[in-house]
Design a protein around this motif. Structure first.
Motif, short mmCIF file in Angstrom:
data_model
loop_
_atom_site.label_atom_id
_atom_site.label_comp_id
_atom_site.label_asym_id
_atom_site.label_seq_id
_atom_site.Cartn_x
_atom_site.Cartn_y
_atom_site.Cartn_z
N LEU A 243 0.86 -1.19 0.00
CA LEU A 243 0.00 0.00 0.00
C LEU A 243 0.90 1.24 0.00
O LEU A 243 1.58 1.50 0.99
N GLY A 269 3.97 -1.18 3.42
CA GLY A 269 3.56 0.11 2.86
C GLY A 269 4.28 1.28 3.49
O GLY A 269 5.07 1.13 4.44
N ALA A 273 -0.16 3.35 5.12
CA ALA A 273 -0.53 1.97 5.46
C ALA A 273 -0.78 1.79 6.95
O ALA A 273 -1.34 0.77 7.36
N ALA A 276 -4.25 0.93 7.44
CA ALA A 276 -4.83 -0.22 6.75
C ALA A 276 -5.75 -0.98 7.70
O ALA A 276 -5.40 -1.21 8.86
#
Length: 707
Positions: A243, A269, A273, A276
């Motif tokens: 990400l 990421g 992230a 997330a």
């Protein structure tokens, strides 16, 4: 027919900060919706996505005055209560609205979809998940042999034993954050891999944060190599997604959905992230935790590292903060016993750190053709490496050909008409380019002020250094890596692959090449002109310089056989400076101790807490007027007791794109005192914006990194 009962629900919607809407809004729904559910709602004349937010509705407005939700996006499970709590904490701490932050950290495509489109995306995701070869993340580069599981050093084993104990501990209380202090090349990545292995074996998900996008594919390859289901990894395939902002919107949505549905086991990421959605989260790793890239510089100015620590505490899971040069905030918390410090003091394979040599530029002999960057001793050292077939890295943290063009007749310099900054000379495309506002012009054939045709570059950037190396060392394969040479997709990966495969003799680069890269053939690193940060007005500049130079030096001697003859050269006008003396000994602890003593005596972080109020206006008076009024209001508040509001001053680059920029610092002895002041101050700042018509924008930065 009886009417359906109507439920009142709270919905977080994306309203801009300056609208003054800080909390969720009340809407009506025909049925009760679980907190975290995604819905589409009307706001003014727009229709947008919202999130059903935990907590009791406001109840202030009559039900008849409320608007009903338009639709529920029932294709995806609701966002978890802990995710909502993370967003609510971040919004409160960084003084943003809940809806603005909550919606900003979701994939942009998700915010645009209706139920039909969402179902189509989930169907595509199902096909993607069913094709394991594609879904395992980036495969290792061609020609690489699977590393398998290398034998751990005693220090690595000891660190892992302690981490395993934290991972196995009962979840009734949050473990202390772990500060993994390991010198460059000490095997921190292997520790991350083994800790992730342990968490995955428990059926948990793992979040790994890196500071820069260009480090993500490299780390992704290491994780794919270990967890992609090869024989070397024991055959257990785990799904890995990344990400970061370099992904296409469709890729970002797909990877986010895989994490949110619990299908992705590992998420790698950059700072975004940290938000997330991961229902089985069991471990967070923050690599290079000291890196300033973890701090968002616009919108909600959050620190991903600090939020990772909060999230781990909230989920009662371990968080590993890894660095060879930890941030002084993290180091001090470890000194106080709030973080658990684990050490990796030696390089893998027993290799030594490169010998650091300081070259006093005041004593360099003046000779024809010798510049302040490419001195005679440095050119000789580069020739020696070329004869041996070894690689060298020249680090200069300034891109372009030269920082400025200069006329010796009238003293004209290539300033930017829209900013209080110089335009940088880029020889490759013969342009003068402002790195602040982007204003670009062709290089003039003569001085615009007096007509003199003899205008010359002043100073040096990576472009000029590359050219001079090619002139002085004909036949050497020189490669430059900086933001200009890696603008196009795939360029950075191709250039790094060329370095790894030995197709490059001398690598010239900015800080992009100093972090995380495992260059096995480099035996000489030279830092030219690094002194600027020693005398910066920003109190964090020495900390950043020390970390950069330690990281740059760490690119040399990573192969144990070459370590003994590896060197780092620093060409400086101030070799006696305490920073360079600590660098010479690779003594981060001594550097940290002296810096922390200075900060404590000056009342600076981590011994104080700061917020920075920035204002931008068409005129200096507009920006200054707003800040003066804001300061007067703050100082009159009872919450200002124990806080210090400094006078407004111009920013280091005071004008960008014809906008005048001012800043004002607020300091407090405790985090609580600062937060109380900000909480009561924010509504007044919104009101002041409406009164000061010349003001374009204002922003509050809590725990600022750049001052």
């Amino acid at each position: 027919m009886a009417e359906l009962p109507v439920q009142r629900i709270r919905v977080a919607v994306e309203a801009p900060q300056h609208s003054g809407l800080s909390g969720p809004l009340d809407y009506l729904s025909e049925r009760a919706l679980a907190p975290g559910s995604l819905v589409r709602v009307p706001l003014g004349r727009r229709e947008l996505m919202g999130i059903v937010w935990p907590g009791e509705p406001d109840g202030g407005a009559e039900a008849a005055a409320l608007r009903p939700i338009l639709a529920e996006l029932d294709g995806v499970p609701p966002l978890s209560a802990s995710w909502c709590q993370l967003v609510e904490f971040a919004a409160s701490y960084y003084q943003r609205s809940i809806g603005e932050l909550a919606l900003a950290v979701l994939p942009p495509q998700l915010r645009e979809l209706d139920n039909t489109q969402l179902r189509a995306r989930l169907k595509k995701l199902g096909k993607f998940l069913a094709s394991p070869a594609e879904a395992q993340g980036s495969a290792p580069d061609a020609g690489e042999t699977p590393a398998g599981r290398p034998t751990l050093s005693p220090a690595q084993q000891q660190v892992l034993d302690e981490l395993d104990a934290l991972l196995d501990a009962a979840r009734n209380s949050a473990p202390a954050p772990v500060l993994l202090y390991g010198i460059t090349g000490s095997g921190k990545t292997e520790v991350y891999l083994r800790a992730a292995e342990h968490a995955l074996a428990q059926g948990r998900q793992v979040l790994v944060l890196v500071p820069e996008i260009n480090l993500t594919p490299q780390l992704e390859a290491r994780f794919a190599e270990r967890f992609g289901g090869s024989a070397a990894s024991g055959g257990a395939a785990h799904r890995i997604v990344s990400l970061h902002s370099a992904l296409t919107p469709a890729q970002r949505l797909r990877n986010w959905l895989a994490a949110h549905l619990g299908e992705a086991d590992l998420v790698l990421g950059t700072r975004l992230a940290v938000f997330a959605s991961m229902p089985r989260l069991g471990l967070i790793v923050v690599d290079e935790e000291h890196d300033p890239s973890y701090k968002q510089q616009d919108g909600a100015r959050y620190s991903a590292r600090d939020l990772a620590i909060y999230r781990a505490h909230q989920e009662k899971i371990p968080v590993i903060l890894g660095s060879a040069t930890p941030s002084l905030e993290s180091w001090q918390r470890a000194n106080e016993g709030r973080y658990k410090r684990l050490l990796l003091p030696g390089r893998i394979g027993g290799g030594a750190l490169p010998r650091v040599r300081l070259f006093d530029m005041k004593r360099m002999p003046l000779s024809k053709g010798v510049t302040t960057a490419l001195t005679t001793p440095l050119l000789d050292a580069l020739r020696l490496r070329l004869e041996r077939g070894e690689q060298s890295l020249i680090f200069l943290n300034r891109r372009g050909y030269a920082p400025v063009l200069h006329c010796a007749e009238c003293n004209w310099k290539s300033d930017c008409p829209h900013c209080s900054a110089w335009r940088v000379f880029h020889k490759g495309d013969r342009t003068l380019r402002c790195h602040h506002c982007g204003f670009t012009e062709r290089v003039p054939s003569a001085c615009p002020s007096c007509g003199n045709q003899d205008i010359a570059p002043l100073g040096r950037g990576t472009e000029r250094l590359e050219e001079q190396l090619q002139e002085q060392l004909p036949g050497a394969r020189v490669l430059r890596i900086d933001a200009d040479s890696t603008k196009h997709k795939g360029e950075l990966e191709a250039q790094l692959a060329a370095v790894h495969s030995g197709e490059v003799d001398i690598l010239v680069g900015t800080q992009m090449v100093t972090k995380g890269h495992d260059f096995r053939r480099i035996t000489l690193v030279a830092a030219v002109n690094p002194d600027g940060a020693l005398f910066s007005s920003d109190f964090r500049a020495p900390e950043r310089l020390f970390a950069l130079l330690m990281q740059a030096g760490g690119r040399a001697g990573r192969d144990a056989e070459a370590a003994a003859r590896s060197e780092m050269w620093v060409q400086t006008w101030h070799p006696e400076h305490a920073l360079y003396q600590a660098l010479k000994q690779h003594d981060f602890e001594a550097f940290a101790k002296s810096q922390l003593a200075e900060r404590e005596s000056a009342g600076l972080p981590p011994f104080a807490h700061l917020a920075l109020l920035r204002a931008e206006g068409r005129t200096v008076e507009a920006a200054q007027g707003f800040l003066k009024a804001a300061a007067a209001f703050a100082q009159a508040m009872p919450e200002a007791q124990g806080c210090l509001v400094y006078p407004a001053i111009p920013m280091s680059v005071a004008r960008v794109a014809n906008v005048e920029r001012m800043q004002m610092l607020v300091e407090a002895g405790s985090r609580g005192a600062l937060q109380r002041l900000l909480w009561h101050w924010m509504p007044e700042l919104h009101a002041l914006k409406r009164e000061h018509k010349g003001l374009l924008r204002w922003a509050l930065d809590v725990d600022p990194l750049a001052i």
